[in-house]
Design an enzyme around this catalytic site. Sequence first.
Site, short mmCIF file in Angstrom:
data_model
loop_
_atom_site.label_atom_id
_atom_site.label_comp_id
_atom_site.label_asym_id
_atom_site.label_seq_id
_atom_site.Cartn_x
_atom_site.Cartn_y
_atom_site.Cartn_z
N ASP A 92 -33.10 -39.35 15.90
CA ASP A 92 -32.74 -40.26 14.96
C ASP A 92 -31.16 -40.67 15.18
O ASP A 92 -30.57 -39.74 15.41
CB ASP A 92 -32.93 -40.26 13.79
CG ASP A 92 -32.88 -41.52 12.81
OD1 ASP A 92 -33.80 -42.08 12.44
OD2 ASP A 92 -31.56 -42.12 12.94
N ASN A 111 -41.65 -44.78 5.98
CA ASN A 111 -41.45 -45.89 5.09
C ASN A 111 -42.36 -47.19 5.78
O ASN A 111 -42.38 -47.37 6.98
CB ASN A 111 -39.94 -46.29 5.44
CG ASN A 111 -38.99 -45.23 4.76
OD1 ASN A 111 -39.29 -44.60 3.94
ND2 ASN A 111 -37.74 -44.88 5.46
N HIS A 171 -43.23 -45.27 12.90
CA HIS A 171 -42.42 -44.17 12.99
C HIS A 171 -42.24 -43.35 11.70
O HIS A 171 -42.47 -43.53 10.64
CB HIS A 171 -40.79 -44.31 13.37
CG HIS A 171 -40.20 -45.26 12.39
ND1 HIS A 171 -40.18 -46.54 12.34
CD2 HIS A 171 -39.22 -44.90 11.25
CE1 HIS A 171 -39.38 -47.02 11.17
NE2 HIS A 171 -38.79 -46.04 10.92
P1 AMP Z 1 -36.70 -46.93 8.77
O1 AMP Z 1 -35.61 -47.38 7.82
O2 AMP Z 1 -37.68 -46.08 8.19
O3 AMP Z 1 -37.19 -48.20 9.34
O4 AMP Z 1 -35.97 -46.13 9.77
C1 AMP Z 1 -35.38 -46.46 11.01
C2 AMP Z 1 -34.79 -45.46 11.80
O5 AMP Z 1 -34.58 -45.82 12.92
C3 AMP Z 1 -33.38 -45.14 11.21
O6 AMP Z 1 -33.22 -43.89 10.61
C4 AMP Z 1 -32.41 -45.52 12.25
O7 AMP Z 1 -31.37 -44.58 12.27
C5 AMP Z 1 -33.26 -45.35 13.63
N1 AMP Z 1 -33.10 -45.86 14.67
C6 AMP Z 1 -32.63 -47.20 14.83
N2 AMP Z 1 -32.30 -47.54 16.26
C7 AMP Z 1 -32.45 -46.37 17.04
C8 AMP Z 1 -32.22 -46.00 18.19
N3 AMP Z 1 -31.97 -46.61 19.32
N4 AMP Z 1 -32.65 -44.60 18.59
C9 AMP Z 1 -32.81 -43.73 17.61
N5 AMP Z 1 -33.09 -44.03 16.28
C10 AMP Z 1 -32.89 -45.40 15.90
#
Ligand code: AMP
Length: 133
Positions: A30, A86, A99
């Site tokens: 992440d 989530n 994810h």
């Molecule tokens: P959610 O709030 O469950 O949708 O989590 C989305 C997650 O994606 C967050 O923890 C972000 O930090 C992560 N995220 C967003 N863009 C990227 C990226 N390019 N590479 C890795 N993680 C990401």
Amino acid sequence: MDNCIFCKIARGEINSWKVYEDEHTFAFLDISPATEYHTLVIPKAHYVNVLDIPAEVFAKVMQTVKKVVNLYQEKLGLENLQIIHNAGQEGQQDVFHLHIHIVPRYKNDGQSVTLTRQPNWQDKFSDMMKKLN
Ligand code: AMP
Ligand code: ZN
């Protein structure tokens, strides 16, 4: 999906810190971690969340979750973690490609995932159960 950031990561069009990859799934760090080795596991095909993914593809994602957890157990001595999914805006989903978060937990890591509990709601359960019939 053309404009989906996690589809682009799965296709290798955007750089990521890859931890594991197979035909159907991809695991990467992440970018904004809650703790060290906070990892996301995704299906390579685009699904929004647990509500639209077919059970057999979801099973593949969870198999990869297990592989990554085992890897961290073996290589890092990981003993504590949380697995979080989530789903939907009210479920705190920000990226709408399914994810699974693997969040390693360490003593005094300063994090907490807290839900406020309502033990007095047990008197609603009988009405709630009627809706499931
Ligand atoms: P959610 O709030 O469950 O949708 O989590 C989305 C997650 O994606 C967050 O923890 C972000 O930090 C992560 N995220 C967003 N863009 C990227 C990226 N390019 N590479 C890795 N993680 C990401
Ligand atoms: Zn996608």
